[in-house]
Design a protein around this motif. Structure first.
Motif, PDB file in Angstrom:
ATOM      1  N   ASP A  83       0.844  -1.190   0.000  1.00 48.05           N
ATOM      2  CA  ASP A  83       0.000   0.000   0.000  1.00 48.05           C
ATOM      3  C   ASP A  83       0.884   1.247   0.000  1.00 48.05           C
ATOM      4  N   PRO A  84       0.758   2.091  -1.010  1.00 49.42           N
ATOM      5  CA  PRO A  84       1.642   3.266  -1.055  1.00 49.42           C
ATOM      6  C   PRO A  84       1.369   4.261   0.071  1.00 49.42           C
ATOM      7  N   ALA A  85       0.145   4.309   0.566  1.00 50.07           N
ATOM      8  CA  ALA A  85      -0.175   5.271   1.624  1.00 50.07           C
ATOM      9  C   ALA A  85       0.617   4.990   2.894  1.00 50.07           C
ATOM     10  N   SER A  86       0.996   3.725   3.101  1.00 46.11           N
ATOM     11  CA  SER A  86       1.736   3.376   4.318  1.00 46.11           C
ATOM     12  C   SER A  86       3.158   3.922   4.311  1.00 46.11           C
ATOM     13  N   LEU A  87       3.643   4.379   3.149  1.00 46.08           N
ATOM     14  CA  LEU A  87       5.020   4.867   3.046  1.00 46.08           C
ATOM     15  C   LEU A  87       5.106   6.383   3.211  1.00 46.08           C
ATOM     16  N   ILE A  88       3.962   7.074   3.237  1.00 40.70           N
ATOM     17  CA  ILE A  88       3.977   8.533   3.246  1.00 40.70           C
ATOM     18  C   ILE A  88       4.646   9.082   4.506  1.00 40.70           C
ATOM     19  N   SER A  89       4.319   8.522   5.654  1.00 37.84           N
ATOM     20  CA  SER A  89       4.887   9.016   6.905  1.00 37.84           C
ATOM     21  C   SER A  89       6.398   8.822   6.941  1.00 37.84           C
ATOM     22  N   ALA A  90       6.851   7.676   6.482  1.00 33.99           N
ATOM     23  CA  ALA A  90       8.289   7.406   6.491  1.00 33.99           C
ATOM     24  C   ALA A  90       9.016   8.335   5.525  1.00 33.99           C
ATOM     25  N   ALA A  91       8.434   8.617   4.383  1.00 34.99           N
ATOM     26  CA  ALA A  91       9.069   9.518   3.422  1.00 34.99           C
ATOM     27  C   ALA A  91       9.173  10.930   3.992  1.00 34.99           C
ATOM     28  N   ARG A  92       8.113  11.386   4.657  1.00 29.85           N
ATOM     29  CA  ARG A  92       8.154  12.724   5.266  1.00 29.85           C
ATOM     30  C   ARG A  92       9.248  12.785   6.334  1.00 29.85           C
ATOM     31  N   HIS A  93       9.345  11.728   7.136  1.00 30.50           N
ATOM     32  CA  HIS A  93      10.357  11.696   8.188  1.00 30.50           C
ATOM     33  C   HIS A  93      11.768  11.717   7.591  1.00 30.50           C
ATOM     34  N   ARG A  94      11.974  11.044   6.465  1.00 28.49           N
ATOM     35  CA  ARG A  94      13.298  11.000   5.880  1.00 28.49           C
ATOM     36  C   ARG A  94      13.701  12.384   5.331  1.00 28.49           C
ATOM     37  N   VAL A  95      12.753  13.121   4.762  1.00 25.10           N
ATOM     38  CA  VAL A  95      13.053  14.480   4.296  1.00 25.10           C
ATOM     39  C   VAL A  95      13.467  15.353   5.467  1.00 25.10           C
ATOM     40  N   ARG A  96      12.761  15.244   6.585  1.00 22.16           N
ATOM     41  CA  ARG A  96      13.095  16.051   7.765  1.00 22.16           C
ATOM     42  C   ARG A  96      14.468  15.686   8.314  1.00 22.16           C
ATOM     43  N   GLU A  97      14.856  14.421   8.209  1.00 21.40           N
ATOM     44  CA  GLU A  97      16.168  14.026   8.678  1.00 21.40           C
ATOM     45  C   GLU A  97      17.280  14.661   7.839  1.00 21.40           C
ATOM     46  N   ILE A  98      17.031  14.769   6.546  1.00 23.77           N
ATOM     47  CA  ILE A  98      18.048  15.353   5.668  1.00 23.77           C
ATOM     48  C   ILE A  98      18.110  16.865   5.840  1.00 23.77           C
ATOM     49  N   ASP A  99      16.932  17.524   5.871  1.00 23.37           N
ATOM     50  CA  ASP A  99      16.890  18.982   5.997  1.00 23.37           C
ATOM     51  C   ASP A  99      15.587  19.356   6.711  1.00 23.37           C
ATOM     52  N   ARG A 100      15.693  19.654   7.990  1.00 28.73           N
ATOM     53  CA  ARG A 100      14.488  19.938   8.781  1.00 28.73           C
ATOM     54  C   ARG A 100      13.855  21.270   8.410  1.00 28.73           C
ATOM     55  N   ASN A 101      14.551  22.125   7.672  1.00 28.48           N
ATOM     56  CA  ASN A 101      13.993  23.409   7.265  1.00 28.48           C
ATOM     57  C   ASN A 101      13.403  23.393   5.852  1.00 28.48           C
ATOM     58  N   LEU A 102      13.360  22.213   5.247  1.00 28.39           N
ATOM     59  CA  LEU A 102      12.854  22.111   3.870  1.00 28.39           C
ATOM     60  C   LEU A 102      11.362  21.743   3.906  1.00 28.39           C
ATOM     61  N   PRO A 103      10.490  22.608   3.372  1.00 29.21           N
ATOM     62  CA  PRO A 103       9.058  22.278   3.356  1.00 29.21           C
ATOM     63  C   PRO A 103       8.736  21.310   2.215  1.00 29.21           C
ATOM     64  N   ILE A 104       7.725  20.495   2.432  1.00 29.70           N
ATOM     65  CA  ILE A 104       7.242  19.560   1.417  1.00 29.70           C
ATOM     66  C   ILE A 104       6.043  20.208   0.716  1.00 29.70           C
ATOM     67  N   GLN A 105       6.138  20.342  -0.595  1.00 32.22           N
ATOM     68  CA  GLN A 105       5.044  20.971  -1.330  1.00 32.22           C
ATOM     69  C   GLN A 105       3.829  20.059  -1.393  1.00 32.22           C
ATOM     70  N   SER A 106       4.027  18.801  -1.672  1.00 33.28           N
ATOM     71  CA  SER A 106       2.937  17.817  -1.635  1.00 33.28           C
ATOM     72  C   SER A 106       3.545  16.438  -1.482  1.00 33.28           C
ATOM     73  N   LEU A 107       2.798  15.539  -0.849  1.00 28.17           N
ATOM     74  CA  LEU A 107       3.210  14.157  -0.645  1.00 28.17           C
ATOM     75  C   LEU A 107       1.932  13.326  -0.641  1.00 28.17           C
TER      76      LEU A 107
END
Length: 881
Positions: free
Chosen positions: A714-738
């Motif tokens: 299920d692709p929806a189950s990966l959304i939270s992990a992807a958001r967390h990984r972006v924050r780990e790389i750059d916590r000041n980078l906003p996500i436009q859409s996920l």
């Protein structure tokens, strides 16, 4: 005037006693004259006779007196209304059918018109909105393209057609320093933009020309929505600083609520001039658009000619590759609704045809009822009712029924409108503002009155042929005699034929749209949309100032996302499938003759990383994909899609060919084609793939990217992990859409589903009304010929012969209606060409299917009266005759 008020007062205060007073006054007058005659020596009998002869007709005098002291026309109208209401109570079944039929037609028309008025007709909420013009540049192949900053400056300074011009564009900036980083929407505008739109500050001020000059402090004006929703109505916002892409901007004002111009709202406004280089090129396009207010009396065509004059002068003074560019000018209201206008007008035409079918049904019912009321009309004529008086009575009754149907229709329109707003596409401008305001109510009232008049004309047409004496002589119930009956039957037949024709037109249109929707949903995509997550990012220039830093971030992010639990692959692209026109540009084929300046081809340009095509399961028909070796400094490479390859080398291989970005007249790099990818529609599921050129991110850097992640579950189950990984790389980078990519892909067909669903509803309503119309006409025809059927049976006709006779009558009507509808649908298909996809607007198969559906439904409507004709009791009918 005093007499009028006296009559009105008498009507209101003494209406019931007026007749008695008149009788008493006339009796007193006659008694006084009798006494005078007796005093002259007459006998009482002679005195009474002489007094009555002198006074005249008592009844006529009383009637004339009552007319003098009242409003006879108004009272006659009240009598007609009271009679009409009694008629509705006497025939509740007939009245209910008529009212509900009209309510459906009027309610649907009012609901659709309310959308039409709000989206297309309501004036825009700007000063002198009727003179606001959307401006762009145009070429022989395209129009409405962006305006260069240099050209805008010359338009503003040298034109003679506009009172004021403004330039604007939209971009995204990252807001930091306030809790979580936020990707915000910025409107880059000139100061004249505020004046053109009549914008006012709620707090502080709007910036002026001095804030746009080079070296001026960086200032920002907040939108009211952003201030209230994102900044919580911060009371000390004026003078505070916002960190936008790492740059400090001082807040100088907050715009008043209610101002919205961009189709997608912006959060704040920045000076456009400060974002432009000090020495821009005339051919340096971005995404700038222009807006102007015409001087009084100037037309958009004249203004465009004025700007073309400036463009010709610039081509001579500053020649370059864009010498063929001209101006594009259209009214702002037309520009904002250009994508929806045809669809909405076709829906309005469809619902208008539904109302026409409803009127035809009701007119047919009214004709049948007028025949049943033959004896009543004959009696009314015999006691002094003229044809004009009878016509007015019938018209009043039909207007009363229409008024009741219109009132019920307005209630229905309210509920329909709420459903339309709820299921309508979000990108239709001002749809959410649609309401039953006074303009819409005026339209509903006018539609109701017109419907009542149209419906009332049918019995009036037959009334002119009425023989009002025959029914009283022989007790017949026929009001129109033999010739009149044939005339009424012919009129009803014409109405039913028109119903069937209109129904076929609507069914054909809805079948085309449904076929197009199915074709769009089932067309080959060129990739596998299942189990994909789309992560959209825009890297701020302050944090990622160089191509190397942006490339390093992209490579690390895709590598990390690829190793998430449940992830199978990850690849980055600038513009994903169905992402729209994310960018197109001129190009040319090296080693081929250079085309004329006005014939330089345009292609979509896209960027991707080496893993994108594998992640999306986009096949490579020829050659290879991008590789890590395609780095900066290496030979420039490109991948083209099949549409591009077939356009230029239909019988040869595209591999090894070279293409130049910018075409032969604009400086740009040259790329060698190393691969041909399968076609993927970039503009939406319901569009054909356009020629497209893919470049590697490493050789065509971009701060914007969409990382596509393919999952095993299920692709929806990966959304939270992807958001967390972006924050780990750059916590000041906003996500436009996920989001799950398949959901956004399906949303591209939202507008087509909306129009198709409405068209199907109208067609279903029309086909039901047409079946009812055929049923009513055949039932009436059988009733008129029951005696003839009985005679035929007595002479030996079998049930099959009667069935064939009645069935032939139904078949003639249906065939005539289908022929009329086929001709109308074939003629109207020209207007549907731009709305269909994957099917011809004159598809014979679709026409045949629509015709079969109408024939089958009309046949069902004719089945019961046809069968009933074979069940006539011949013995009883002949005995009654």
């Amino acid at each position: 005037m005093r007499e009028w008020w006296s009559k009105l007062g008498a009507l209101v205060t003494r209406r019931r006693g007026l007749a008695a007073e008149l009788d008493e006054e006339m009796a007193a007058h006659i008694a006084l004259e009798i006494d005078e005659n007796i005093a002259r020596g007459m006998t009482p009998e002679a005195a009474r006779a002489a007094a009555r002869r002198h006074f005249g007709n008592v009844t006529l005098t009383a009637e004339l007196a009552r007319q003098a002291w009242s409003f006879p026309t108004f009272e006659s109208l009240l009598q007609d209304l009271r009679y009409g209401l009694r008629g509705i109570r006497r025939a509740p079944g007939f009245s209910l059918v008529v009212i509900l039929t009209l309510a459906l037609g009027i309610g649907a028309n009012t609901a659709i018109f309310s959308v039409i008025y709000s989206v297309l007709l309501r004036p825009l909420p700007y000063p002198h909105a009727d003179r606001l013009v959307w401006l762009g540049e145009s070429t022989a192949k395209s129009e409405g393209i962006s305006v260069t900053w240099v050209n805008y400056g010359h338009w503003r300074d040298d034109n003679h057609s506009f009172g004021e011009l403004a330039a604007f564009e939209r971009t995204h900036l990252t807001l930091t320093g306030r809790d979580e980083p936020l990707l915000t929407r910025a409107g880059l505008v000139t100061s004249s933009f505020f004046r053109l739109l009549g914008m006012r500050p709620e707090a502080g001020r709007l910036w002026s020309e001095s804030d746009e000059r080079p070296g001026a402090p960086k200032t920002v004006v907040l939108s009211h929505t952003f201030w209230s929703d994102r900044l919580g109505h911060e009371p000390r916002v004026l003078g505070s600083t916002l960190q936008l892409d790492g740059e400090p901007y001082s807040v100088i004002g907050v715009a008043a609520p209610g101002y919205q111009f961009f189709t997608k709202p912006v959060d704040y406004y920045l000076p456009l001039a400060l974002s432009k280089s000090a020495r821009p090129s005339r051919g340096q396009h971005g995404s700038i658009r222009a807006l102007g207010r015409l001087r009084p009396g100037v037309t958009p065509a004249a203004a465009q000619a004025d700007l073309d004059r400036i463009m010709l002068h610039l081509a001579e003074a500053d020649p370059g590759p864009e010498n063929d560019h001209r101006a594009y000018a259209t009214l702002l209201a037309d520009y904002l609704t250009r994508e929806f206008k045809l669809t909405l007008l076709i829906l309005m035409a469809a619902v208008g045809l539904v109302l026409a079918i409803a009127c035809a049904n009701v007119a047919s019912l009214v004709l049948a009822r007028s025949t049943a009321r033959a004896r009543e009309m004959a009696i009314r004529a015999a006691i002094g009712g003229g044809r004009a008086r009878l016509a007015r009575q019938l018209l009043t009754e039909n207007l009363l029924l229409a008024a009741l149907g219109g009132s019920a229709g307005l209630v229905l329109a309210h509920w329909c409108l709420r459903a339309l707003i709820g299921m309508g596409p979000r990108d239709i401008p001002r749809l959410a503002e649609t309401a039953l305001d006074w303009q819409v109510l005026l339209f509903g009232s006018a539609t109701t009155i017109l419907t009542g008049i149209v419906v009332g004309l049918a019995p009036l047409w037959t009334l002119r042929k009425v023989d009002l004496i025959a029914p009283l002589k022989d007790g017949s119930r026929s009001v129109i005699g033999a010739s009149g009956a044939r005339g009424g039957q012919s009129l009803r037949s014409v109405l039913v034929v028109a119903e069937i024709g209109i129904t076929l037109l609507l069914v054909f249109t809805s079948a085309l749209l449904l076929h197009s929707l199915i074709a769009a949903q089932t067309a080959p995509l060129g990739f596998d949309p299942r189990r994909l997550v789309a992560l959209e990012l825009v890297l701020p220039s302050a944090s990622y100032p160089s191509d190397e830093s942006r490339g390093a971030f992209r490579d690390r992010l895709t590598e990390d996302l690829r190793h998430l639990p449940g992830a199978v692959a990850a690849g980055a692209v600038y513009c994903p499938p169905s992402g729209g026109d994310c960018g197109d540009w001129f190009y040319s084929i090296v080693d081929q003759p250079a085309p004329p300046p006005g014939e330089v081809p345009v292609s979509l340009f896209n960027m991707a990383d080496p893993t994108y095509f594998r992640t999306m399961h986009i096949p490579l028909r020829l050659g290879r994909g991008f590789a890590d070796a395609d780095r900066p400094g290496a030979p420039r490479v490109a991948i083209v899609n099949e549409a591009f390859a077939r356009k230029h080398w239909p019988a040869e291989s595209a591999l090894g060919r070279r293409i130049k970005s910018g075409g032969p007249y604009i400086a740009g790099p040259t790329y060698q084609i190393v691969g041909v990818a399968g076609n993927v529609s970039q503009m939406g599921l319901d569009t054909e793939p356009l020629p497209e050129i893919f470049l590697p991110f490493s050789q065509a850097p971009s701060a914007a990217m969409v990382v596509m992640i393919r999952t095993s579950g299920d692709p929806a189950s990966l959304i939270s992990a992807a958001r967390h990984r972006v924050r780990e790389i750059d916590r000041n980078l906003p996500i436009q859409s996920l989001q799950v990519f398949e959901k956004s892909l399906v949303a591209t067909l939202e507008r087509r589903r909306f129009s198709t669903l409405l068209q199907l509803l109208f067609a279903a309503l029309a086909i039901i009304l047409a079946a009812v119309g055929v049923f009513g006409l055949l039932s009436y025809w059988v009733n008129l010929r029951e005696n003839e059927i009985a005679i035929r049976m007595a002479l030996g006709a079998r049930g099959t012969a009667i069935l064939s006779w009645v069935g032939a009558q139904a078949l003639r009507l249906i065939a005539a209606g289908v022929a009329l509808g086929a001709i109308s649908a074939w003629a109207a298909s020209h207007w549907l060409q731009s709305l269909v996809f994957g099917v011809s607007a004159r598809s014979p198969a679709t026409m045949a299917a629509a015709a079969l559906a109408v024939i089958a439904t009309a046949g069902l409507g004719a089945a019961l009266p046809t069968w009933r004709a074979t069940r006539v009791d011949a013995v009883r009918k002949l005995h009654e005759a």
